[in-house]
Design a protein around this motif. Structure first.
Motif, PDB file in Angstrom:
ATOM      1  N   ASP A 170      -8.240  -4.961   6.414  1.00 46.35           N
ATOM      2  CA  ASP A 170      -7.187  -5.952   6.192  1.00 46.35           C
ATOM      3  C   ASP A 170      -6.472  -6.253   7.510  1.00 46.35           C
ATOM      4  O   ASP A 170      -6.261  -5.364   8.342  1.00 46.35           O
ATOM      5  CB  ASP A 170      -6.185  -5.409   5.161  1.00 46.35           C
ATOM      6  N   ASP A 171      -6.101  -7.484   7.705  1.00 45.07           N
ATOM      7  CA  ASP A 171      -5.407  -7.885   8.935  1.00 45.07           C
ATOM      8  C   ASP A 171      -4.064  -7.181   9.099  1.00 45.07           C
ATOM      9  O   ASP A 171      -3.530  -7.096  10.216  1.00 45.07           O
ATOM     10  CB  ASP A 171      -5.187  -9.403   8.945  1.00 45.07           C
ATOM     11  N   ASP A 172      -3.530  -6.658   7.987  1.00 41.48           N
ATOM     12  CA  ASP A 172      -2.224  -5.995   8.047  1.00 41.48           C
ATOM     13  C   ASP A 172      -2.318  -4.520   8.450  1.00 41.48           C
ATOM     14  O   ASP A 172      -1.292  -3.840   8.560  1.00 41.48           O
ATOM     15  CB  ASP A 172      -1.520  -6.092   6.686  1.00 41.48           C
ATOM     16  N   TRP A 173      -3.534  -4.000   8.653  1.00 43.11           N
ATOM     17  CA  TRP A 173      -3.676  -2.604   9.053  1.00 43.11           C
ATOM     18  C   TRP A 173      -3.001  -2.390  10.408  1.00 43.11           C
ATOM     19  O   TRP A 173      -3.312  -3.064  11.383  1.00 43.11           O
ATOM     20  CB  TRP A 173      -5.141  -2.212   9.145  1.00 43.11           C
ATOM     21  N   SER A 174      -2.069  -1.438  10.458  1.00 48.47           N
ATOM     22  CA  SER A 174      -1.281  -1.247  11.680  1.00 48.47           C
ATOM     23  C   SER A 174      -1.285   0.205  12.152  1.00 48.47           C
ATOM     24  O   SER A 174      -0.515   0.559  13.054  1.00 48.47           O
ATOM     25  CB  SER A 174       0.158  -1.694  11.440  1.00 48.47           C
ATOM     26  N   ARG A 175      -2.154   1.023  11.572  1.00 45.70           N
ATOM     27  CA  ARG A 175      -2.144   2.459  11.885  1.00 45.70           C
ATOM     28  C   ARG A 175      -2.974   2.813  13.117  1.00 45.70           C
ATOM     29  O   ARG A 175      -2.946   3.957  13.552  1.00 45.70           O
ATOM     30  CB  ARG A 175      -2.670   3.250  10.684  1.00 45.70           C
ATOM     31  N   GLY A 176      -3.718   1.856  13.636  1.00 45.96           N
ATOM     32  CA  GLY A 176      -4.484   2.102  14.852  1.00 45.96           C
ATOM     33  C   GLY A 176      -5.901   2.581  14.580  1.00 45.96           C
ATOM     34  O   GLY A 176      -6.281   2.886  13.445  1.00 45.96           O
ATOM     35  N   VAL A 177      -6.656   2.676  15.675  1.00 47.81           N
ATOM     36  CA  VAL A 177      -8.076   3.017  15.581  1.00 47.81           C
ATOM     37  C   VAL A 177      -8.273   4.473  15.170  1.00 47.81           C
ATOM     38  O   VAL A 177      -9.149   4.788  14.364  1.00 47.81           O
ATOM     39  CB  VAL A 177      -8.772   2.736  16.928  1.00 47.81           C
ATOM     40  N   GLU A 178      -7.487   5.378  15.723  1.00 43.73           N
ATOM     41  CA  GLU A 178      -7.663   6.809  15.442  1.00 43.73           C
ATOM     42  C   GLU A 178      -7.530   7.096  13.955  1.00 43.73           C
ATOM     43  O   GLU A 178      -8.356   7.799  13.359  1.00 43.73           O
ATOM     44  CB  GLU A 178      -6.649   7.617  16.236  1.00 43.73           C
ATOM     45  N   ALA A 179      -6.494   6.540  13.348  1.00 47.10           N
ATOM     46  CA  ALA A 179      -6.290   6.745  11.910  1.00 47.10           C
ATOM     47  C   ALA A 179      -7.412   6.101  11.112  1.00 47.10           C
ATOM     48  O   ALA A 179      -7.873   6.657  10.103  1.00 47.10           O
ATOM     49  CB  ALA A 179      -4.938   6.174  11.479  1.00 47.10           C
ATOM     50  N   ALA A 180      -7.876   4.940  11.557  1.00 49.40           N
ATOM     51  CA  ALA A 180      -8.963   4.255  10.857  1.00 49.40           C
ATOM     52  C   ALA A 180     -10.241   5.099  10.880  1.00 49.40           C
ATOM     53  O   ALA A 180     -10.959   5.180   9.882  1.00 49.40           O
ATOM     54  CB  ALA A 180      -9.211   2.892  11.481  1.00 49.40           C
ATOM     55  N   VAL A 181     -10.519   5.729  12.023  1.00 50.37           N
ATOM     56  CA  VAL A 181     -11.701   6.585  12.122  1.00 50.37           C
ATOM     57  C   VAL A 181     -11.574   7.780  11.181  1.00 50.37           C
ATOM     58  O   VAL A 181     -12.535   8.143  10.484  1.00 50.37           O
ATOM     59  CB  VAL A 181     -11.907   7.051  13.575  1.00 50.37           C
ATOM     60  N   ASP A 182     -10.401   8.395  11.151  1.00 46.41           N
ATOM     61  CA  ASP A 182     -10.177   9.513  10.235  1.00 46.41           C
ATOM     62  C   ASP A 182     -10.444   9.096   8.791  1.00 46.41           C
ATOM     63  O   ASP A 182     -11.133   9.803   8.040  1.00 46.41           O
ATOM     64  CB  ASP A 182      -8.733  10.019  10.342  1.00 46.41           C
ATOM     65  N   ILE A 183      -9.890   7.951   8.399  1.00 47.97           N
ATOM     66  CA  ILE A 183     -10.038   7.491   7.021  1.00 47.97           C
ATOM     67  C   ILE A 183     -11.501   7.215   6.700  1.00 47.97           C
ATOM     68  O   ILE A 183     -12.009   7.584   5.634  1.00 47.97           O
ATOM     69  CB  ILE A 183      -9.186   6.222   6.790  1.00 47.97           C
ATOM     70  N   ALA A 184     -12.194   6.550   7.621  1.00 44.74           N
ATOM     71  CA  ALA A 184     -13.608   6.231   7.388  1.00 44.74           C
ATOM     72  C   ALA A 184     -14.439   7.502   7.236  1.00 44.74           C
ATOM     73  O   ALA A 184     -15.299   7.597   6.348  1.00 44.74           O
ATOM     74  CB  ALA A 184     -14.136   5.368   8.522  1.00 44.74           C
ATOM     75  N   LEU A 185     -14.195   8.495   8.102  1.00 47.30           N
ATOM     76  CA  LEU A 185     -14.941   9.751   8.019  1.00 47.30           C
ATOM     77  C   LEU A 185     -14.624  10.505   6.735  1.00 47.30           C
ATOM     78  O   LEU A 185     -15.527  10.987   6.039  1.00 47.30           O
ATOM     79  CB  LEU A 185     -14.626  10.624   9.230  1.00 47.30           C
ATOM     80  N   LEU A 186     -13.355  10.597   6.409  1.00 47.68           N
ATOM     81  CA  LEU A 186     -12.963  11.329   5.206  1.00 47.68           C
ATOM     82  C   LEU A 186     -13.550  10.690   3.956  1.00 47.68           C
ATOM     83  O   LEU A 186     -14.041  11.393   3.062  1.00 47.68           O
ATOM     84  CB  LEU A 186     -11.431  11.383   5.106  1.00 47.68           C
ATOM     85  N   GLY A 187     -13.500   9.376   3.898  1.00 47.33           N
ATOM     86  CA  GLY A 187     -14.086   8.696   2.749  1.00 47.33           C
ATOM     87  C   GLY A 187     -15.563   9.010   2.613  1.00 47.33           C
ATOM     88  O   GLY A 187     -16.072   9.232   1.504  1.00 47.33           O
ATOM     89  N   ARG A 188     -16.255   9.047   3.727  1.00 49.66           N
ATOM     90  CA  ARG A 188     -17.681   9.369   3.729  1.00 49.66           C
ATOM     91  C   ARG A 188     -17.919  10.800   3.258  1.00 49.66           C
ATOM     92  O   ARG A 188     -18.873  11.070   2.506  1.00 49.66           O
ATOM     93  CB  ARG A 188     -18.260   9.176   5.129  1.00 49.66           C
ATOM     94  N   TYR A 189     -17.065  11.736   3.672  1.00 48.97           N
ATOM     95  CA  TYR A 189     -17.247  13.123   3.268  1.00 48.97           C
ATOM     96  C   TYR A 189     -17.110  13.280   1.755  1.00 48.97           C
ATOM     97  O   TYR A 189     -17.920  13.986   1.119  1.00 48.97           O
ATOM     98  CB  TYR A 189     -16.237  14.032   3.972  1.00 48.97           C
ATOM     99  N   TYR A 190     -16.108  12.635   1.162  1.00 50.33           N
ATOM    100  CA  TYR A 190     -15.950  12.712  -0.292  1.00 50.33           C
ATOM    101  C   TYR A 190     -17.120  12.034  -1.005  1.00 50.33           C
ATOM    102  O   TYR A 190     -17.633  12.550  -2.009  1.00 50.33           O
ATOM    103  CB  TYR A 190     -14.628  12.061  -0.717  1.00 50.33           C
ATOM    104  N   GLU A 191     -17.528  10.891  -0.495  1.00 54.31           N
ATOM    105  CA  GLU A 191     -18.626  10.152  -1.126  1.00 54.31           C
ATOM    106  C   GLU A 191     -19.922  10.956  -1.096  1.00 54.31           C
ATOM    107  O   GLU A 191     -20.659  11.014  -2.082  1.00 54.31           O
ATOM    108  CB  GLU A 191     -18.789   8.802  -0.418  1.00 54.31           C
ATOM    109  N   ARG A 192     -20.205  11.609   0.023  1.00 55.12           N
ATOM    110  CA  ARG A 192     -21.420  12.413   0.132  1.00 55.12           C
ATOM    111  C   ARG A 192     -21.336  13.669  -0.749  1.00 55.12           C
ATOM    112  O   ARG A 192     -22.337  14.097  -1.326  1.00 55.12           O
ATOM    113  CB  ARG A 192     -21.669  12.818   1.593  1.00 55.12           C
TER     114      ARG A 192
END
Length: 213
Positions: A170-192
């Protein structure tokens, strides 16, 4: 002789169920550590994981020994194949909880999860625990109806996983790249983690029916 052999196979099943219980416990600890920024629980997950690794090695060695020293019939060979696959799945599930715990530990004393995503990750943790519970139940009962439920639960996890990317992109994401990477990785860990419970159910289905997906 065959009765003692069957008892040994039953003991292997019991140990497989025990592995799922350990994975369940580690997932609960890891999710709480992540959501509550609890360092002690994160460390507990990391410290507990070698026990699952040992279980995998011991069970695999025992299964191979049984197959080598007995006269296995077709159903026994299916059992051996399924057991070896299941130990690998559960061992990987343990590793995934460690990955979650390590992100929680790395961001401590801050929360790794932004407030707006806490409810999503809480739901992912609850779904993961429910799924590994069902995987253990399928191992114990060979109930193929419960096995089929895991596929539906996995769809729920997939939907939660996809919802994370709606927020991240979303264009409103303001937490930065580091937080985005954490979220993407964590989501993948739960999904797997969820995917591996589905694989456990598939292997039990193969054991019971001889059918390969």
């Amino acid at each position: 002789m065959r009765e003692a052999y069957r008892e040994q196979l039953d003991a292997v099943t019991g140990r497989l169920i025990g592995m799922t219980r350990k994975a369940n416990e580690q997932m609960r600890w890891a999710s709480t550590a992540l959501l509550e920024a609890e360092l002690a629980l994160a460390e507990k997950v990391v410290a507990a994981d070698p026990a699952i690794n040992r279980d995998q090695l011991e069970i695999d060695e025992h299964v191979i020994e049984l197959m080598a020293t007995q006269n296995p019939v077709a159903s026994d060979l299916r059992f051996a194949t399924s057991a070896l696959r299941i130990t690998a799945d559960v061992e990987r599930m343990g590793d995934l909880t460690v990955h979650i715990a390590k992100i929680a530990r790395m961001r401590y004393p801050d929360h790794a999860i932004p407030a707006e995503l806490r409810s999503t990750f809480a739901a992912m943790g609850e779904t993961a625990v429910r799924m590994v519970d069902k995987a253990g139940q399928v191992l114990r009962t060979h109930d193929l109806k419960v096995a089929a439920e895991l596929a539906r639960d996995d769809n729920e996890m997939d939907q939660l996983h996809r919802s994370l990317f709606l927020v991240l992109l979303d264009d409103d994401w303001s937490r930065g790249v580091e937080a985005a990477v954490d979220i993407a990785l964590l989501g993948r860990y739960y999904e797997r983690f969820a995917d591996h419970t589905v694989e456990i159910a598939a292997n039990v289905r193969y054991l019971v029916t001889g059918e390969i997906r």
